[in-house]
Design an enzyme around this catalytic site. Sequence first.
Site, PDB file in Angstrom:
ATOM      1  N   LYS A 188      51.949  63.536   5.859  1.00  0.00           N
ATOM      2  CA  LYS A 188      51.526  62.249   6.398  1.00  0.00           C
ATOM      3  C   LYS A 188      50.961  61.312   5.339  1.00  0.00           C
ATOM      4  CE  LYS A 188      49.894  63.166  11.158  1.00  0.00           C
ATOM      5  NZ  LYS A 188      48.597  63.153  11.897  1.00  0.00           N
ATOM      6  N   MET A 216      48.350  65.517  35.159  1.00  0.00           N
ATOM      7  CA  MET A 216      47.156  64.673  35.112  1.00  0.00           C
ATOM      8  C   MET A 216      45.965  65.509  35.588  1.00  0.00           C
ATOM      9  SD  MET A 216      45.480  61.888  34.619  1.00  0.00           S
ATOM     10  CE  MET A 216      43.779  61.570  35.080  1.00  0.00           C
ATOM     11  N   THR A 248      53.027  74.039  20.105  1.00  0.00           N
ATOM     12  CA  THR A 248      54.215  73.201  20.281  1.00  0.00           C
ATOM     13  C   THR A 248      55.306  73.589  19.289  1.00  0.00           C
ATOM     14  OG1 THR A 248      53.304  71.562  18.758  1.00  0.00           O
ATOM     15  CG2 THR A 248      52.902  71.197  21.111  1.00  0.00           C
ATOM     16  N   CYS A 252      41.609  57.626  27.969  1.00  0.00           N
ATOM     17  CA  CYS A 252      42.924  57.590  28.615  1.00  0.00           C
ATOM     18  C   CYS A 252      44.068  57.192  27.689  1.00  0.00           C
ATOM     19  CB  CYS A 252      42.905  56.614  29.790  1.00  0.00           C
ATOM     20  SG  CYS A 252      41.427  56.710  30.809  1.00  0.00           S
ATOM     21  N   ASP A 299      43.096  61.962   9.420  1.00  0.00           N
ATOM     22  CA  ASP A 299      44.095  62.694  10.207  1.00  0.00           C
ATOM     23  C   ASP A 299      45.376  62.915   9.402  1.00  0.00           C
ATOM     24  OD1 ASP A 299      45.223  64.012  12.415  1.00  0.00           O
ATOM     25  OD2 ASP A 299      46.081  62.168  13.216  1.00  0.00           O
ATOM     26  N   CYS A 323      47.323  59.226  26.258  1.00  0.00           N
ATOM     27  CA  CYS A 323      48.526  59.493  27.051  1.00  0.00           C
ATOM     28  C   CYS A 323      49.094  58.218  27.676  1.00  0.00           C
ATOM     29  CB  CYS A 323      48.244  60.497  28.160  1.00  0.00           C
ATOM     30  SG  CYS A 323      47.895  62.149  27.559  1.00  0.00           S
ATOM     31  N   ALA A 344      43.450  70.390  16.750  1.00  0.00           N
ATOM     32  CA  ALA A 344      42.445  69.863  15.820  1.00  0.00           C
ATOM     33  C   ALA A 344      42.049  68.409  16.117  1.00  0.00           C
ATOM     34  CB  ALA A 344      42.920  70.003  14.378  1.00  0.00           C
ATOM     35  N   GLU A 345      42.549  67.820  17.201  1.00  0.00           N
ATOM     36  CA  GLU A 345      41.964  66.568  17.682  1.00  0.00           C
ATOM     37  C   GLU A 345      40.830  66.890  18.664  1.00  0.00           C
ATOM     38  OE1 GLU A 345      45.298  66.468  16.761  1.00  0.00           O
ATOM     39  OE2 GLU A 345      44.464  65.130  15.247  1.00  0.00           O
TER      40      GLU A 345
HETATM   41 CA    CA Z   1      46.403  65.634  13.694  1.00  0.00          CA
END
Ligand code: CA
Length: 739
Positions: A374, A696, A204, A654, A347, A657, A221-222
């Site tokens: 973060k 989807m 991204t 779900c 995270d 998203c 990494a998720e």
């Molecule tokens: Ca992350």
Amino acid sequence: MSYRLLGHVAAVLIVGILAIAPLDFALKHRVGSGAFAAPAAQGAMQPGAGIDGAKIARADSDPGEWLAPGRTYSEQRFSPLSQIDAANVRNLGVAWQYRTYSVRGLEATPIVSDGVMFITLPWSIVIALDAASGKELWKYDPQVPGETGRYLCCDVVNRGVALWKGAVFVGTLDGRLIKLDAKTGKPLWTADTVENHNKVYTITGAPRVVDGLVVIGNGGAEYDARGYISAYNADTGKLAWRFHVVPGDPSKPQESKALQDALKTWDTTGKDKFWKIGGGGAPWNSFAFDPKLHLLYFGTGNGNPWNRDIRSPKGGDNLYLSSVLAVDTRTGQLRWHYQTTPGDTWDFDSTADVVLADLTIGGRSRHVLMHAPKNGFFYVLDRETGALISAQKFGLVTWAKGIDLKTGKPIENPDARYKNKLAVVYPAATGAHNWQPMTFDPQTGFVYIPAMDAAQPFVPDKNFAYRPGAWNTGVDFAGVSKLVLNLIKSGKAPAPAVGFIKAWNPVTQKEAWQVSMGGSWNSGLLSTAGGLVFGGDAYGTFSAYDAKTGKKLWSMDLKTGILAPAMSYEIGGTQYIALLAGWGGAGGLSAFRDPSTALSKYQTNQGRLFVFKLGGAKQVAALAPEGVPPSEPPPQTANAAAIDKGFDLYHRTCLVCHGFFAQSEGEVPDLRLVPREIWDQYDDIVLKGALSGGGMASFADVLSKDDVAAIRAYVLDQAHAAWTQGHPTKKKLPGIARP
Ligand code: CA
């Protein structure tokens, strides 16, 4: 069935699903559009032909251009232009706008050179525009398969291109790095950056070109990624080197001495072998470069799984997760590292931008690197050695008391880890500061940070089982969602997440001023020599602030939430400010409909590029009305147990998203609001991928037919609740922290 034909089917269904105008994007751009006309650009000039390392390094002598994502290699995002200033900014208005026909997050910083502007849209689409008039010159669609959407933790976004010697470089969601002719948009070479197609790897971020190498990192990494950055020869597309962030299989030689050292900080005895299920550290966003030192700086992501008790059960720092790394561009070898969150379990990606500057600290001129990841601390490091100079909290932080300047390590709060228990910590997984770039203004000496205060409950996943191709965080999101629901019911919901622009003095490590923003998940920032800071918010308000005091001097309602940072350029003696508006990203996808806020403003969420100048138009018209309310949902035939099971499955699979409690804010379909026929097609959509062309994908590998029935039962229950209240947007829920 071919992708394109499937896409047509999907388009018909999607238009049915949403009954909201923005999906004309799907018709025009994602589906069946085939290639992308590429008429020749105007004039004979090859845009960006003169851009090389020397030109970027002396960018201040071309103040009217914006040559790289952060304008310069130091990534300060400060424009030396001053025609628009504190005295006249009240006259700022829209010079022109360009509709992107997108309904997902827009995160790119426009690049401008030789009168041409390059932007990117969702699905890694690149567009070249005449930077003076807004006329489209060419469009390149890399035809990312719609199914890829499932593998993006945080929306199908792209943060922009790099420009180098007359060529444009873009990374695509499915992991390709593509070189395009800047004049025509025609591809010149394509490199596949994915080293293991059995794992989830995405792009991204915006590439950078340094020392003749195009560098790019990956996300994932998720899921189950092992992070790395890759450097390609800009001329040939040949891989020059690759730097892996975390160790691989410990029974084999590691790729570098740095990884051999790092291996000692991991526990290799765990039941779930981290090198098989991930490892993480995905460097998905930031880069900065010091051309004199030939050092490339980048931030690395969270551990994979998030939960260290699964990844490295006996503990350990787990190098080089959540770190800033300095790699020598000539060798691809690590020069130094600084880990911001040792043994990350929350995270806490350290992928926020890295900004270079020369500051006078304690009477000494220091070549520093600034970073506000973060985890909520603002770090100033010596960028030659990586030595910590100072670190202070810039927001609400409970996971650590402070940073020990001797060891450079955080002083952790013993209650912050969630081993066998719930832990609620500040900041949330969305971070005190995420990817939205900060900016350093050398005139005031302040760094302006798009900051957030939000809490996050963590519940360990006691039944963790690795699922290839799905989220593998080791955090029980169904448990988290249940907890949040109970807190709402008992009136004890955490304080709502809030957002700010904070002016931070990096020398004194103190806040100079702050302003509150409309939402928590807001835009990146720009500072200019006109004494201004520009930023936008989740509700579509774009504003200019006095850089010294934070006083709001100008604002405009753009009718669509804003994430991307603004930039500035000059053509023909006129200074312009450019900004992409289109809401989404991690905060946009997972946030649920919150009637306590003015979300209706961005439920239309139609992407547009706005370009402003002094004397431009003072108002922006909305493009489309709010979404149409649903017809009455079909009768509920499932029992309470099935609905409960559906709650769990929905929030495990779900929610990322479609939003908490099956309430999404309009960019991905709100599943409660679908037309009646969709309720009969759950198996086809969820198990057979009937809508995969629209993003989807099939989930047949992780969900059974019974699971889908349970999810449908839960969503239908939510749909009935909404229907009973007459209109879903009037449903009253107390304010809660946005995840
Ligand atoms: Ca992350």
